[in-house]
Each structure stands twice: as structure tokens, then as C-alpha cells.
Motif scaffolding. Structure first.
Motif, mmCIF file in Angstrom:
data_model
loop_
_atom_site.group_PDB
_atom_site.id
_atom_site.type_symbol
_atom_site.label_atom_id
_atom_site.label_comp_id
_atom_site.label_asym_id
_atom_site.label_seq_id
_atom_site.Cartn_x
_atom_site.Cartn_y
_atom_site.Cartn_z
ATOM 1 N N GLU A 75 50.642 32.591 34.821
ATOM 2 C CA GLU A 75 50.227 32.493 33.420
ATOM 3 C C GLU A 75 49.856 31.052 33.057
ATOM 4 O O GLU A 75 50.428 30.101 33.584
ATOM 5 N N LEU A 115 54.797 33.127 24.721
ATOM 6 C CA LEU A 115 55.117 33.874 25.929
ATOM 7 C C LEU A 115 56.556 34.362 25.863
ATOM 8 O O LEU A 115 57.462 33.593 25.535
ATOM 9 N N ARG A 144 55.651 43.042 20.205
ATOM 10 C CA ARG A 144 54.421 42.605 19.561
ATOM 11 C C ARG A 144 54.680 41.756 18.320
ATOM 12 O O ARG A 144 54.028 40.734 18.106
ATOM 13 N N VAL A 169 51.702 36.649 25.098
ATOM 14 C CA VAL A 169 51.879 37.548 26.238
ATOM 15 C C VAL A 169 53.363 37.824 26.447
ATOM 16 O O VAL A 169 54.196 36.930 26.284
ATOM 17 N N LEU A 217 49.503 46.257 21.984
ATOM 18 C CA LEU A 217 49.279 45.290 23.049
ATOM 19 C C LEU A 217 48.407 45.895 24.142
ATOM 20 O O LEU A 217 48.420 47.100 24.373
ATOM 21 N N ARG A 245 52.539 43.377 32.113
ATOM 22 C CA ARG A 245 52.073 42.336 31.188
ATOM 23 C C ARG A 245 51.495 42.980 29.948
ATOM 24 O O ARG A 245 50.646 43.859 30.020
ATOM 25 N N ALA A 248 49.592 41.934 26.353
ATOM 26 C CA ALA A 248 48.897 40.825 25.698
ATOM 27 C C ALA A 248 48.484 41.198 24.283
ATOM 28 O O ALA A 248 47.928 42.277 24.052
ATOM 29 N N ARG A 249 48.757 40.289 23.364
ATOM 30 C CA ARG A 249 48.297 40.480 21.987
ATOM 31 C C ARG A 249 46.932 39.834 21.846
ATOM 32 O O ARG A 249 46.758 38.656 22.127
#
Length: 217
Positions: free
Chosen positions: A26, A97, A140, A148, A171, A213, A215-216
Motif C-alpha cells: 500500500e 488506512l 467505511r 483503505v 467499499l 482490501r 477501498a473508499r
């Protein structure tokens, strides 16, 4: 790398290592706000702090928090520690993160609350989802835009459900790491019960360790 691990604290294991590798992949800029949920020895917190992140480590275990703080101190990294259940100690904050290696091993009974009983580091209810479901549903709202979450778990605890719950929360979810290997001692000891519950097939003694994983956007 060796870490201080006080009695009753979950030591660095293969699931920790696969999550560490995903963390290394990351982009973590200096000053990024990182949350390590269920920190254990603090191995993930230390790795993030070494990259210049501002790290908060959360655990229900005082011994785990002490281990994490000491491991950071021994490496010249300051880690903020907070005791509590999942996001409760940091509910008014947001993070770039989030990393978590939560309990995910199916267990016939409720997780132990006994001081020094390491089983509370891995026991997660009949389907192994007691913590994972909550983590997926709540992550979230704790992420900053573009943030993330990285979650480690076993294939026995239904990876597809983790992805589904993260997507339902808003997400973008995907599996970013997978490693096949034999059951550890806890899973081996429970294999007959896991077969009876339909969580593994007859004779299965291997699992995938997976990192999901989220991710927003």
C-alpha cells in the motif's frame, strides 16, 4: 523480525505475515493516519510507523497493548495505544488506512474473556464471523475519503461474505493476497467439529490465508 510477546498475546503468525506484505504494497505517505485493530504484538503498527505514519493500535487486551507499545519503543517508533472493542476507542476519528487480523476461527462456544487466555485472539463464534461481520459493516464510516481497509482471514470463515459486506457498506472490495497452507494446531484440533458443521469438506486439513482490501472511493 522478533517481537516482544507477553503471555496471552497472539504472536506473529503466517496470517500476520501475509497482512504485513499487503501493508507494504500500500501507498502509506508520511503522516498518514493508520489504525491497527486487534494489534496483538503490534507488528503491523510498527511496520506502518516505520513508514512515517501516525499509528493508533487498539486491542481489548492490556498485555497486547503493552507488547505493541514496547515493540514500537524498541524500534524508535511511537505508537498510540487504546484499549477497547473494535472502533469504540476511536469512534470520533477517521483513518487513511485500517489494518486488522481479527479472530476468525470457528468455535463451538463463545469467545473466552479470561485474562491470559489466548483463545480470545482467534475464537470467533460458530461460523468464525463474530468479529469479521462487525468489522466489515463498520469500517467505511471510519475511513477518510480514499481510505483503505485490509483484513486478514481464513477461507474457512467465508471470504465471499467479507467481500459482500464490504461492498454493501459502500467499499470496493477484492482479495489482494492468498496463501495456501496446512491447518495450524487450533484448526487441526477442531477439524472433526468443522466437518460436522459443514465448514470444511471431509478430510480437509488445508486453508487459504487471505487478505481482503476494501477501498473508499
Amino acid at each position: 523480525m522478533m517481537f516482544v510477546c507477553l503471555p496471552g498475546v497472539y504472536a506473529v503468525r503466517p496470517d500476520t505475515e501475509i497482512l504485513l506484505a499487503s501493508l507494504e504494497a500500500e501507498h502509506v505517505p508520511s503522516g498518514a493516519r493508520v489504525l491497527d485493530l486487534g494489534t496483538g504484538t503490534g507488528a503491523l503498527a510498527v511496520a506502518a510507523a516505520a513508514r512515517g505514519a501516525a499509528v493508533t493500535a487498539v486491542d481489548v487486551s492490556r498485555r497486547a497493548l503493552c507488547s505493541a507499545f514496547l515493540n514500537g519503543l524498541l524500534r524508535g517508533r511511537r505508537i498510540q495505544v487504546r484499549r477497547g472493542d473494535l472502533f469504540a476507542p476511536v469512534r470520533d476519528r477517521s483513518f487513511d488506512l485500517i489494518v486488522s487480523n481479527p479472530p476468525y476461527i470457528p468455535a463451538p462456544g463463545a469467545p473466552s474473556a479470561t485474562l491470559g487466555d489466548r483463545s480470545r485472539s482467534w475464537d470467533a463464534g460458530p461460523a468464525g464471523r463474530d468479529v469479521l461481520d462487525r468489522l466489515c459493516r463498520q469500517s467505511r464510516r471510519m475511513l477518510a475519503p480514499g481510505g483503505v481497509v485490509l483484513i486478514a482471514q481464513s477461507s474457512v470463515a467465508d471470504v465471499a461474505r467479507t467481500c459482500t459486506l464490504l461492498r454493501r457498506s459502500g467499499l470496493r472490495a477484492e482479495v489482494v493476497a492468498r496463501s495456501r497452507g496446512g491447518f495450524g494446531p487450533v484448526m487441526r484440533g477442531r477439524a472433526p467439529w468443522l466437518e460436522q458443521q459443514g465448514l470444511i469438506g471431509p478430510g480437509t486439513r488445508e486453508e487459504d490465508l487471505v487478505v481482503v482490501r476494501g477501498a473508499r472511493e
